[in-house]
Design a protein around this motif. Sequence first.
Motif, short mmCIF file in Angstrom:
data_model
loop_
_atom_site.label_atom_id
_atom_site.label_comp_id
_atom_site.label_asym_id
_atom_site.label_seq_id
_atom_site.Cartn_x
_atom_site.Cartn_y
_atom_site.Cartn_z
N PRO B 59 30.72 44.86 -31.23
CA PRO B 59 30.13 44.45 -29.64
C PRO B 59 28.94 44.25 -30.08
CG PRO B 59 31.93 46.44 -29.56
CD PRO B 59 31.09 46.76 -31.07
N ALA B 60 27.84 45.21 -30.17
CA ALA B 60 26.64 45.44 -29.92
C ALA B 60 26.43 43.89 -30.28
CB ALA B 60 26.42 46.72 -30.52
N ALA B 61 26.53 43.84 -31.82
CA ALA B 61 26.43 42.59 -32.62
C ALA B 61 26.48 41.41 -31.42
CB ALA B 61 27.08 42.58 -34.06
N ASN B 62 27.70 41.45 -30.89
CA ASN B 62 27.91 40.03 -30.09
C ASN B 62 27.22 40.53 -29.29
OD1 ASN B 62 30.06 37.97 -30.12
ND2 ASN B 62 31.01 39.03 -28.73
N ALA B 63 26.72 40.98 -29.06
CA ALA B 63 26.04 41.14 -27.03
C ALA B 63 24.70 40.47 -27.97
CB ALA B 63 25.29 42.36 -26.53
N ILE B 64 24.42 40.42 -28.87
CA ILE B 64 23.36 39.35 -29.24
C ILE B 64 23.27 38.43 -30.26
CG2 ILE B 64 20.97 40.32 -31.08
CD1 ILE B 64 21.57 42.98 -30.89
N PHE B 65 24.11 38.75 -31.09
CA PHE B 65 23.83 37.15 -31.77
C PHE B 65 24.57 36.03 -30.86
CE2 PHE B 65 23.06 40.03 -35.90
CZ PHE B 65 22.37 39.36 -35.59
N ALA B 66 26.10 36.41 -29.84
CA ALA B 66 26.53 34.98 -29.35
C ALA B 66 26.31 34.19 -28.91
CB ALA B 66 27.99 36.14 -28.52
N PRO B 67 24.81 34.86 -27.60
CA PRO B 67 24.37 34.25 -26.82
C PRO B 67 22.92 33.16 -27.64
CG PRO B 67 24.06 36.43 -25.76
CD PRO B 67 24.57 35.82 -27.37
N ALA B 68 22.74 34.04 -28.51
CA ALA B 68 21.55 32.77 -29.67
C ALA B 68 22.61 31.76 -30.47
CB ALA B 68 20.41 34.23 -30.54
N VAL B 69 23.71 32.07 -30.60
CA VAL B 69 24.45 31.21 -31.10
C VAL B 69 24.76 29.64 -30.25
CG1 VAL B 69 26.14 30.33 -32.51
CG2 VAL B 69 24.88 32.56 -33.16
N ARG B 70 25.27 30.24 -28.72
CA ARG B 70 24.94 29.45 -27.94
C ARG B 70 24.39 28.35 -27.81
NH1 ARG B 70 29.00 33.52 -25.94
NH2 ARG B 70 31.33 32.80 -26.84
N VAL B 71 22.95 29.57 -27.39
CA VAL B 71 22.00 28.55 -27.18
C VAL B 71 21.78 27.45 -28.54
CG1 VAL B 71 19.51 28.73 -27.18
CG2 VAL B 71 20.57 30.14 -26.14
N VAL B 72 22.26 27.58 -30.01
CA VAL B 72 21.64 27.07 -30.73
C VAL B 72 22.99 26.02 -31.08
CG1 VAL B 72 22.19 26.81 -33.46
CG2 VAL B 72 20.95 28.59 -32.41
N ARG B 73 23.60 26.12 -30.66
CA ARG B 73 24.83 24.54 -30.32
C ARG B 73 24.36 23.84 -29.29
NH1 ARG B 73 30.66 25.36 -31.34
NH2 ARG B 73 30.17 23.15 -31.86
N ALA B 74 23.89 24.19 -28.20
CA ALA B 74 24.18 23.46 -26.30
C ALA B 74 22.34 22.92 -26.84
CB ALA B 74 24.13 24.86 -25.63
N ALA B 75 21.90 23.20 -27.65
CA ALA B 75 20.17 22.67 -27.93
C ALA B 75 20.22 21.51 -28.15
CB ALA B 75 18.99 23.19 -27.96
N PRO B 76 19.09 20.45 -28.02
CA PRO B 76 19.17 19.48 -29.31
C PRO B 76 18.23 19.33 -30.37
CG PRO B 76 17.53 19.07 -26.96
CD PRO B 76 18.03 20.13 -27.02
N VAL B 77 19.42 18.37 -31.25
CA VAL B 77 18.59 18.91 -32.69
C VAL B 77 17.60 18.27 -32.35
CG1 VAL B 77 18.95 18.02 -35.42
CG2 VAL B 77 20.72 17.73 -33.27
N ALA B 78 16.66 17.29 -31.56
CA ALA B 78 15.57 16.67 -32.09
C ALA B 78 14.79 18.51 -32.00
CB ALA B 78 15.08 15.70 -31.35
N SER B 79 14.48 18.53 -30.82
CA SER B 79 13.82 19.87 -30.71
C SER B 79 13.74 21.00 -32.06
CB SER B 79 14.64 20.46 -29.21
OG SER B 79 14.78 19.60 -28.10
N PHE B 80 14.71 21.63 -32.68
CA PHE B 80 14.85 22.28 -33.38
C PHE B 80 14.02 21.79 -34.72
CE2 PHE B 80 18.44 24.74 -31.55
CZ PHE B 80 18.20 25.95 -31.64
#
Lengths: 194, 221
Positions: B59-80
Motif C-alpha cells: 500500500p505504501a508503494a501504491n500511495a507513492i507510485f499510483a498518482p505518479a503513473v496517473r500523471v504520466v497517463r494524463a500529461a501530453p506526450v509532447a510535454s514529456f
Amino acid sequence: MTFDSVSFAYGGKVILDNFSLQLPDTGVTALSGPSGCGKTTLLRLLMGLARPSGGRITAPSPRDISMLFQENRLFPGLDAAAQITSVLPKGAEAGRWLRLVGLGEEARSPVTSLSGGMQRRLALARALAYGEGKALIILDEPFAGVDPETSREIMAGIRRMGVPVLYSAHDAESKALADKVMTFDGPPLRVRDI
Amino acid sequence: MAKELFIPAPLSVLSELRALAVEADFWLFTLMTLLRISLGAIGGVAAGVILGCLTFVSPAANAIFAPAVRVVRAAPVASFIILILLWVKTDFVPAVISGLMVAPIMWEGVMAGLGAADPQLLELARAYRMGRWRSVKFIYLPALRPHLASAVLSSLGLAWKSGVAAEVLCLPKRAVGAQLYYTKLYLDTPGLFAWTAVVITLSLIIECTARHLLKRGGDKK
C-alpha cells in the motif's frame, strides 16, 4: 472439539447465536440439516476461516486440518494429477489419491474435460491427499453429484487413512456412511438430534 | 502538382515507396526506429509489470507510485518529449518516451490482473498452506495472463505513435520520425504518406507478431 457459547453473524444475519456443541474427535461424523442452516459456517469456524464475534472454539490448529470446500475450487489450466500435487510437498505422487476416488485413468485430463461429479471427486482427492496424517479432515458436501456406490468406496478409503473426519451431508445415503450423524436446524444453528 | 500537396495520388505514394525501398538508408532508418521503439516498449513492459506487482503488494508503494503513473497517463506526450530531451541524449528520447507511454498501461493491466485472482482459490491456498510461490504460479499468473496480453497489445500501438512523434520532435540522426519531419520541411506530401505507410506497416507487423507470440504462449500453458 468444542463450541462454547459461540456467536457469528454474516451480512446482518445471525448464523450462530450463543451456540455450544461438543464434536467427536475420532471416527467419521456427518453433520446433517437443511441448506443454509449454518453447517458450512460451523465447518469454516472450525477451520479458522471465519472468526466468531463471541464465545470460544477449541479445535486442532488450522495447520493440522484439511478441508474440502463446498465449491470444487480447482486450479484453471492444470490436469487432474497436478491439482493434487499442487498442494503436496514437491515430489509427492497423485496416483494413489486419484485411484481412491475412481479417477486413476484421468491423471492427465484437464479439469475442463471432467464431468461435474468427476470434478467433485478430484477436489475430494486433493483434500484427502493434503489431509493425510493431519488431526482432522473437514469435508463440506463431499458426495454431491457422486453416485452411492462410488461414495461407499471412497468412504472405505477415507476410513483406512485413520484420520478423524467431519462432513456435511444432505441425503440419507451419504449420512449412512458415517459412524455418527448430528442433525441441525437453523439459522441460527441449533442441534436437533445427536 | 498543387493537388499532390494536399492529397497525393496513390501511384505517387507507391512510386515514392519504391524509390525509398532501394535506398540503403531507408532500411537503416527503419531498423533504427524499430530498435529504439522496441527497446523502449520492452523497458516499459518490464517497468510497468514490476511497478504493478510492487504497488499491488505494498500500500505504501501504491500511495507513492499510483498518482505518479496517473500523471504520466494524463500529461501530453509532447510535454514529456521536450522534458526528456533536456535529460537524455537525443538518440534515446524516443525509447524513453515509448517506455513511458507503455509502462502505465502495463501497470494498470497488472493491477487489474492481480486483482482478478479468484478469492476462493486464494482462500484455498491459505487453507492448504501453499506458500507464496505456488499461489503466484497457480492462482495469480493464470489470472494475470489475459490482462497482461491485452495490455501488451494495446500499448504497442501507443509505443509506436509516441516513439515516432518523439523522433519528429527531437530528430535523431537515423530515424523514420526525422524523415517525416523533413517531408514537412520540403512539403513532400507523397513522402509523408510513404513514411506513414512504413510506420503503419511496421506497427501492424509488430502487433501481429506479438499477438501470435502471446497466443502461442497461452496455448502452451
